[in-house]
Design a protein around this motif. Structure first.
Motif, PDB file in Angstrom:
ATOM      1  N   GLU A 288    -141.911  93.771  49.626  1.00 32.66           N
ATOM      2  CA  GLU A 288    -142.041  93.997  48.187  1.00 32.66           C
ATOM      3  C   GLU A 288    -140.830  94.735  47.639  1.00 32.66           C
ATOM      4  O   GLU A 288    -140.281  95.631  48.284  1.00 32.66           O
ATOM      5  N   LYS A 289    -140.435  94.332  46.446  1.00 32.76           N
ATOM      6  CA  LYS A 289    -139.328  95.013  45.782  1.00 32.76           C
ATOM      7  C   LYS A 289    -139.758  96.421  45.366  1.00 32.76           C
ATOM      8  O   LYS A 289    -140.918  96.660  45.042  1.00 32.76           O
ATOM      9  N   GLU A 290    -138.793  97.342  45.409  1.00 30.94           N
ATOM     10  CA  GLU A 290    -139.037  98.707  44.968  1.00 30.94           C
ATOM     11  C   GLU A 290    -138.250  98.967  43.689  1.00 30.94           C
ATOM     12  O   GLU A 290    -137.199  98.375  43.450  1.00 30.94           O
ATOM     13  N   THR A 291    -138.777  99.876  42.894  1.00 25.22           N
ATOM     14  CA  THR A 291    -137.983 100.324  41.756  1.00 25.22           C
ATOM     15  C   THR A 291    -136.787 101.101  42.295  1.00 25.22           C
ATOM     16  O   THR A 291    -136.902 101.851  43.265  1.00 25.22           O
ATOM     17  N   GLN A 292    -135.655 100.902  41.674  1.00 23.15           N
ATOM     18  CA  GLN A 292    -134.434 101.568  42.131  1.00 23.15           C
ATOM     19  C   GLN A 292    -133.683 102.148  40.944  1.00 23.15           C
ATOM     20  O   GLN A 292    -133.525 101.496  39.913  1.00 23.15           O
ATOM     21  N   GLU A 317    -128.777 106.914  45.118  1.00 23.97           N
ATOM     22  CA  GLU A 317    -129.771 105.878  44.849  1.00 23.97           C
ATOM     23  C   GLU A 317    -131.155 106.456  45.100  1.00 23.97           C
ATOM     24  O   GLU A 317    -131.398 107.080  46.132  1.00 23.97           O
ATOM     25  N   MET A 318    -132.048 106.239  44.158  1.00 24.31           N
ATOM     26  CA  MET A 318    -133.417 106.731  44.271  1.00 24.31           C
ATOM     27  C   MET A 318    -134.360 105.533  44.247  1.00 24.31           C
ATOM     28  O   MET A 318    -134.419 104.796  43.264  1.00 24.31           O
ATOM     29  N   LYS A 319    -135.069 105.320  45.343  1.00 19.15           N
ATOM     30  CA  LYS A 319    -135.986 104.197  45.449  1.00 19.15           C
ATOM     31  C   LYS A 319    -137.425 104.666  45.246  1.00 19.15           C
ATOM     32  O   LYS A 319    -137.772 105.798  45.557  1.00 19.15           O
ATOM     33  N   GLY A 320    -138.232 103.739  44.746  1.00 19.37           N
ATOM     34  CA  GLY A 320    -139.647 104.036  44.578  1.00 19.37           C
ATOM     35  C   GLY A 320    -139.954 104.975  43.434  1.00 19.37           C
ATOM     36  O   GLY A 320    -141.025 105.588  43.408  1.00 19.37           O
ATOM     37  N   ILE A 321    -139.043 105.085  42.484  1.00 21.37           N
ATOM     38  CA  ILE A 321    -139.297 105.955  41.339  1.00 21.37           C
ATOM     39  C   ILE A 321    -140.378 105.322  40.464  1.00 21.37           C
ATOM     40  O   ILE A 321    -140.437 104.102  40.296  1.00 21.37           O
ATOM     41  N   SER A 322    -141.260 106.121  39.941  1.00 31.04           N
ATOM     42  CA  SER A 322    -142.406 105.613  39.182  1.00 31.04           C
ATOM     43  C   SER A 322    -141.962 104.975  37.871  1.00 31.04           C
ATOM     44  O   SER A 322    -140.930 105.335  37.290  1.00 31.04           O
ATOM     45  N   MET A 323    -142.741 104.004  37.431  1.00 31.76           N
ATOM     46  CA  MET A 323    -142.479 103.377  36.137  1.00 31.76           C
ATOM     47  C   MET A 323    -142.666 104.407  35.020  1.00 31.76           C
ATOM     48  O   MET A 323    -143.459 105.333  35.132  1.00 31.76           O
ATOM     49  N   GLY A 324    -141.919 104.223  33.954  1.00 32.28           N
ATOM     50  CA  GLY A 324    -142.049 105.115  32.807  1.00 32.28           C
ATOM     51  C   GLY A 324    -140.758 105.853  32.516  1.00 32.28           C
ATOM     52  O   GLY A 324    -139.685 105.516  33.034  1.00 32.28           O
ATOM     53  N   LYS A 325    -140.850 106.890  31.693  1.00 29.65           N
ATOM     54  CA  LYS A 325    -139.673 107.637  31.258  1.00 29.65           C
ATOM     55  C   LYS A 325    -139.406 108.815  32.196  1.00 29.65           C
ATOM     56  O   LYS A 325    -140.331 109.445  32.707  1.00 29.65           O
TER      57      LYS A 325
END
Length: 540
Positions: A288-292, A317-325
């Motif tokens: 699965e793709k991660e947020t980056q 680089e920060m991976k898995g950061i939560s969606m949103g602001k």
């Protein structure tokens, strides 16, 4: 390109240029744009034409109402001269950074749209001017300074960093005359350094100079069969889409190391593969793709805070950061803090490039009296009047000036960028009568108030010693007096000769002790009073 200047008998001049829209100046006054008719009184005038992309043309023209003069002018196209400064290497060795720099210089030359200064010539000019680079030169101010010394129009500089298997190259094209960053390109590449140089650097150079470089796979003798689980993922080789989905055979690729990536909307896989001659195979178990979130700064090496949590230094680089602001804060010494808000909406790599602005520096020049007064700046720097503190950060600084016998002065001084702030401080002498009153209360106190610390400490310490000695002598006197009275009483009561003689001898012993103690006490009292008196008059 040519310009025809025709002077009419009516005292006018008609200016025409090719191409049109060149700015026309007569005696440094903008008159308009070509083609242009100008009427002037007969006489001599300075004509200047400016057109972007062409050299400035200047000449003197003469307007004479009795005849018509025609002047043909050929304008030369401007040649942009560029110098490339060695890239700052972060996470890679100096030799590797130098290799990338040399290939960068070669790729710029290969474009053929600018004139590139040879490295050996650049080094020779800098050596001739006795200019030494103290560490990496990847910030705007340093690049501009070097560009002005070697007399080029543009400077290319920046950095190359490696984090894990990912390279980040950050290049700036800087206008030496205006000190502006005309273009800033930041690219990521996952793979080998060779792949970065061969596959990515030409495209980066093209983007830096506004020339599109089409990426395509070079023809070769290697084939690659790509499979994945699940299948149906789009295939990319060196970030170039090949137009096929797994499982598929990609033919006629050059051998060597390549970055292979396959992906769907929600899944992906990535590997660096060495392709040999003939058929090669690679399999991907998609995940699965991660947020980056990738954060860069110019210059690199700045501290990054995401939602007030320190995550490290740029590039990062920060991976898995939560969606949103999310709130991003970036700090680096000698630069203004950078703060912004970003929003993560999907699985695409979110990039943030922070152009940090350097805090300006200026000088403080301090004059005044008395000469030799101690000057302290921000509780760290010290000097004596008159003096200058150079290279201070822009902002408010705390200044203290002191000198024995004078009232100290505390002052806040504002330092402005590239500005010499002059401060005049004339200390006022302290009142000696007040100092004498303090010394009357306690020896040495007046000297300390006047800031004669050593002299004050001498009088104070001698006073303490005298008082302590006096107390000790008084105690000894009381002890010996008690013993004397005891033997005196016993002497009057005893009747035998031996007791009488013994008590008498003890009486004489303690009497002599009392005499010596009394003498020492008066001497000590004299020292105390003398020290007190000298403390009163020893005030300069």
């Amino acid at each position: 390109m040519f310009v025809i200047v025709t002077v009419f008998s009516i005292g006018g001049v008609f200016i025409e240029s090719s191409p049109e829209s060149a700015m026309v100046y007569i005696d440094e006054k903008l008159m308009g744009f070509t083609p242009l008719m100008i009427q002037k009184k007969p006489g001599s005038y300075k004509l200047k034409l400016l057109l972007e992309g062409y050299d400035k043309h200047e000449e003197n023209i003469k307007i004479d109402s009795t005849k018509i003069d025609t002047v043909n002018i050929v304008l030369k196209k401007s040649i942009i001269s560029v110098a490339v400064l060695e890239l700052e290497g972060i996470g890679i060795g100096k030799d590797e950074a130098r290799i990338v720099t040399e290939r960068l210089r070669a790729d710029i030359v290969k474009m053929g749209i600018v004139k590139v200064m040879d490295r050996s010539r650049m080094d020779a000019i800098l050596a001739e001017q006795a200019f030494q680079l103290s560490g990496a030169c990847s910030d705007v101010a340093c690049l501009v300074e070097v560009g002005r010394i070697i007399a080029v129009n543009r400077m290319v500089g920046g950095s190359i960093a490696k984090v894990g298997n990912m390279f980040t190259i950050n290049l700036m094209l800087i206008n030496v005359e205006t000190s502006e960053i005309e273009k800033n390109v930041v690219k990521d590449y996952s793979g080998t350094l060779e792949g970065l140089i061969i596959n990515e650097l030409p495209e980066i150079v093209g983007e830096l100079f506004g020339k599109k470089v089409e990426k395509k796979l070079a023809y070769g003798n290697s084939d690659l069969y790509v499979t994945s689980a699940p299948s149906g993922a789009e295939i990319f080789i060196d970030d170039i889409p090949v137009g096929k989905k797994t499982s598929a055979l990609v033919q006629n690729i050059t051998g060597g190391v390549h970055k292979i990536r396959v992906e769907t909307n929600k899944l992906y896989g990535e590997q660096s593969v060495f392709l040999e001659r003939g058929l090669n195979k690679v399999f991907f178990q998609l995940k699965e793709k991660e947020t980056q979130l990738r954060i860069y700064s110019v210059p690199l090496g700045a501290e990054v805070y995401v939602d007030n949590v320190n995550i490290g230094l740029t590039p990062i680089e920060m991976k898995g950061i939560s969606m949103g602001k999310h709130r991003i804060k970036i700090f680096k010494k000698d630069f203004y803090a950078y703060e912004t808000e970003i929003e993560i909406r999907d699985f695409k790599v979110k990039k943030l490039i922070a152009q940090l602005q350097p805090i300006g520096r200026g000088n403080i020049e301090i004059k005044g009296a008395p000469i030799g007064a101690i000057v302290e700046l921000d509780k760290g720097l010290r000097d004596t009047l008159p003096c200058t503190f150079a290279g201070l950060l822009e902002g408010v600084h705390r200044l203290k000036v002191s000198y024995p016998g004078y009232n100290s002065c505390l002052k806040q001084v504002v330092v402005k960028t590239s500005f010499n702030t002059v401060v005049e401080i004339n200390l006022k002498k302290k009142n000696k009568i007040v100092a004498g009153f303090f010394s009357l209360l306690y020896p040495g106190l007046g000297q300390k108030w006047l800031a004669y610390k050593k002299r004050g400490a001498f009088h104070s310490n001698l006073h303490i010693l005298s008082v302590g000695t006096g107390i000790g002598l008084y105690y000894l006197y009381k002890v010996n007096l008690t013993e004397y009275n005891k033997y005196k009483t016993t002497y009057s009561e005893v009747t035998d000769a031996s007791s009488i003689e013994n008590n008498y001898n003890r009486m004489v012993e303690y009497y002599n002790n009392l005499t010596r103690i009394k003498k020492a006490f008066y001497i000590n009292l004299g020292v105390l009073l003398l020290n007190w008196g000298i403390s009163l008059i020893n005030i300069k």
